[in-house]
Design a protein around this motif. Structure first.
Motif, PDB file in Angstrom:
ATOM      1  N   ARG A 127       0.810  -1.229   0.000  1.00  0.00           N
ATOM      2  CA  ARG A 127       0.000   0.000   0.000  1.00  0.00           C
ATOM      3  C   ARG A 127       0.837   1.270   0.000  1.00  0.00           C
ATOM      4  N   ASN A 128       2.125   1.175   0.281  1.00  0.00           N
ATOM      5  CA  ASN A 128       2.985   2.360   0.375  1.00  0.00           C
ATOM      6  C   ASN A 128       4.168   2.239  -0.577  1.00  0.00           C
ATOM      7  N   ARG A 129       3.866   1.984  -1.825  1.00  0.00           N
ATOM      8  CA  ARG A 129       4.907   1.737  -2.817  1.00  0.00           C
ATOM      9  C   ARG A 129       5.838   2.936  -2.981  1.00  0.00           C
ATOM     10  N   ASP A 130       5.318   4.132  -2.777  1.00  0.00           N
ATOM     11  CA  ASP A 130       6.151   5.325  -2.941  1.00  0.00           C
ATOM     12  C   ASP A 130       7.312   5.363  -1.950  1.00  0.00           C
ATOM     13  N   CYS A 131       7.180   4.653  -0.842  1.00  0.00           N
ATOM     14  CA  CYS A 131       8.244   4.649   0.174  1.00  0.00           C
ATOM     15  C   CYS A 131       9.399   3.718  -0.193  1.00  0.00           C
ATOM     16  N   PHE A 132       9.222   2.901  -1.216  1.00  0.00           N
ATOM     17  CA  PHE A 132      10.199   1.854  -1.486  1.00  0.00           C
ATOM     18  C   PHE A 132      10.782   1.917  -2.898  1.00  0.00           C
ATOM     19  N   LEU A 133      10.737   3.104  -3.503  1.00  0.00           N
ATOM     20  CA  LEU A 133      11.406   3.295  -4.784  1.00  0.00           C
ATOM     21  C   LEU A 133      12.914   3.254  -4.597  1.00  0.00           C
ATOM     22  N   THR A 134      13.627   2.720  -5.577  1.00  0.00           N
ATOM     23  CA  THR A 134      15.084   2.731  -5.526  1.00  0.00           C
ATOM     24  C   THR A 134      15.582   4.161  -5.737  1.00  0.00           C
ATOM     25  N   ARG A 135      16.837   4.415  -5.412  1.00  0.00           N
ATOM     26  CA  ARG A 135      17.409   5.747  -5.619  1.00  0.00           C
ATOM     27  C   ARG A 135      17.371   6.125  -7.094  1.00  0.00           C
ATOM     28  N   GLU A 136      17.651   5.156  -7.947  1.00  0.00           N
ATOM     29  CA  GLU A 136      17.628   5.424  -9.377  1.00  0.00           C
ATOM     30  C   GLU A 136      16.232   5.801  -9.843  1.00  0.00           C
ATOM     31  N   ALA A 137      15.228   5.116  -9.339  1.00  0.00           N
ATOM     32  CA  ALA A 137      13.852   5.439  -9.701  1.00  0.00           C
ATOM     33  C   ALA A 137      13.462   6.825  -9.204  1.00  0.00           C
ATOM     34  N   LEU A 138      13.902   7.173  -8.011  1.00  0.00           N
ATOM     35  CA  LEU A 138      13.633   8.506  -7.483  1.00  0.00           C
ATOM     36  C   LEU A 138      14.316   9.567  -8.336  1.00  0.00           C
ATOM     37  N   ARG A 139      15.549   9.272  -8.757  1.00  0.00           N
ATOM     38  CA  ARG A 139      16.288  10.234  -9.589  1.00  0.00           C
ATOM     39  C   ARG A 139      15.577  10.469 -10.911  1.00  0.00           C
ATOM     40  N   ARG A 140      14.987   9.419 -11.449  1.00  0.00           N
ATOM     41  CA  ARG A 140      14.284   9.529 -12.735  1.00  0.00           C
ATOM     42  C   ARG A 140      12.864  10.046 -12.588  1.00  0.00           C
ATOM     43  N   GLY A 141      12.415  10.228 -11.346  1.00  0.00           N
ATOM     44  CA  GLY A 141      11.067  10.741 -11.127  1.00  0.00           C
ATOM     45  C   GLY A 141       9.984   9.751 -11.479  1.00  0.00           C
ATOM     46  N   VAL A 142      10.234   8.463 -11.227  1.00  0.00           N
ATOM     47  CA  VAL A 142       9.264   7.419 -11.545  1.00  0.00           C
ATOM     48  C   VAL A 142       8.005   7.578 -10.701  1.00  0.00           C
ATOM     49  N   ASP A 143       6.860   7.430 -11.338  1.00  0.00           N
ATOM     50  CA  ASP A 143       5.583   7.431 -10.626  1.00  0.00           C
ATOM     51  C   ASP A 143       5.340   6.017 -10.085  1.00  0.00           C
ATOM     52  N   PRO A 144       5.361   5.852  -8.750  1.00  0.00           N
ATOM     53  CA  PRO A 144       5.217   4.489  -8.193  1.00  0.00           C
ATOM     54  C   PRO A 144       3.863   3.861  -8.461  1.00  0.00           C
ATOM     55  N   ALA A 150       8.836  -3.537 -11.715  1.00  0.00           N
ATOM     56  CA  ALA A 150       9.288  -4.224 -10.497  1.00  0.00           C
ATOM     57  C   ALA A 150      10.699  -3.798 -10.107  1.00  0.00           C
ATOM     58  N   GLY A 151      11.538  -3.535 -11.114  1.00  0.00           N
ATOM     59  CA  GLY A 151      12.909  -3.149 -10.823  1.00  0.00           C
ATOM     60  C   GLY A 151      13.054  -1.765 -10.231  1.00  0.00           C
ATOM     61  N   ASP A 152      11.983  -0.982 -10.229  1.00  0.00           N
ATOM     62  CA  ASP A 152      12.039   0.365  -9.658  1.00  0.00           C
ATOM     63  C   ASP A 152      11.835   0.361  -8.139  1.00  0.00           C
ATOM     64  N   PHE A 153      11.517  -0.795  -7.581  1.00  0.00           N
ATOM     65  CA  PHE A 153      11.230  -0.882  -6.146  1.00  0.00           C
ATOM     66  C   PHE A 153      12.286  -1.714  -5.423  1.00  0.00           C
TER      67      PHE A 153
END
Length: 208
Positions: A127-144, A150-153
């Motif tokens: 339920r809280n996928r936004d809390c578990f993004l990888t650093r790379e996903a955060l850098r790219r601004g991925v929408d959780p 799957a690789g973004d988490f």
């Protein structure tokens, strides 16, 4: 004037303990009008009484649970309470945990009693996928919640222990609040030492 701030199951809690805590906590009131300063001083005393009474109740609870006697409170110790703790716990409980080794020992014991089911941990992760993004996903601004792969988490196995710890801590805090509500029923406060939110005195307030 009475010599006690409160009676806990008929036993006196000395006013000196409240005075010592007040002396250790810097005054932060910015009011300059005499009536406002007087009201703020009354509320500070009531707040400090709650912190001291919580310490006394926690000492008794530790004794009942057979916990090793916690270190004594240093009256001159200035409280350092994080703003996030005040937001999560309220100022009285946050200050009591900072001030009282017994309160911290009781909370730790309660935490050890909490059972967090695996289903609850997994549900929190899902339920809280936004809390578990990888650093790379955060850098790219991925929408959780849209377009993420799957690789973004961070893998569940990598974060499971941390989630379980957070859920256990939250459950322990709820148990601490429940305990304190029950324990306070045996407390009688001296005049001028009532709970800050007690509507029986004219300048009560509901902040905790």
């Amino acid at each position: 004037m009475t010599e006690h701030a409160a009676l806990v199951h008929g036993e006196a809690v000395a006013r000196e303990r409240v005075d010592a805590l007040l002396a250790a906590v810097p005054v932060r009131d910015r009011e300059t009008r005499p009536e406002s300063l007087a009201r703020a001083a009354r509320q500070r005393r009531r707040w400090a009484t709650q912190v001291v009474v919580t310490d006394e109740l926690a000492r008794r609870a530790c004794a009942e649970r057979g916990l090793a006697p916690p270190d004594e409170v240093s009256p001159s110790r200035v409280l350092a309470v994080a703003a996030t703790d005040v937001a999560d716990l309220g100022s009285i409980v946050a200050a009591a945990l900072a001030h009282s080794p017994a309160a911290r020992a009781l909370l730790a014991d309660l935490e050890g009693e909490q059972d967090v089911p695996e289903e609850a941990v997994r549900d929190y992760y899902d339920r809280n996928r936004d809390c578990f993004l990888t650093r790379e996903a955060l850098r790219r601004g991925v929408d959780p919640y849209g377009g993420a792969t799957a690789g973004d988490f961070l893998p569940y196995e990598h974060v499971r222990a941390g989630i379980a710890s957070e859920l256990r801590r939250a459950a322990a805090q709820r148990a601490f609040f429940d305990w304190l509500d029950r324990a306070r029923t045996g407390v009688v406060y001296a005049a001028g030492h009532e709970h800050p939110g007690d509507p029986s005195h004219p300048d009560h307030e509901h902040r905790h």
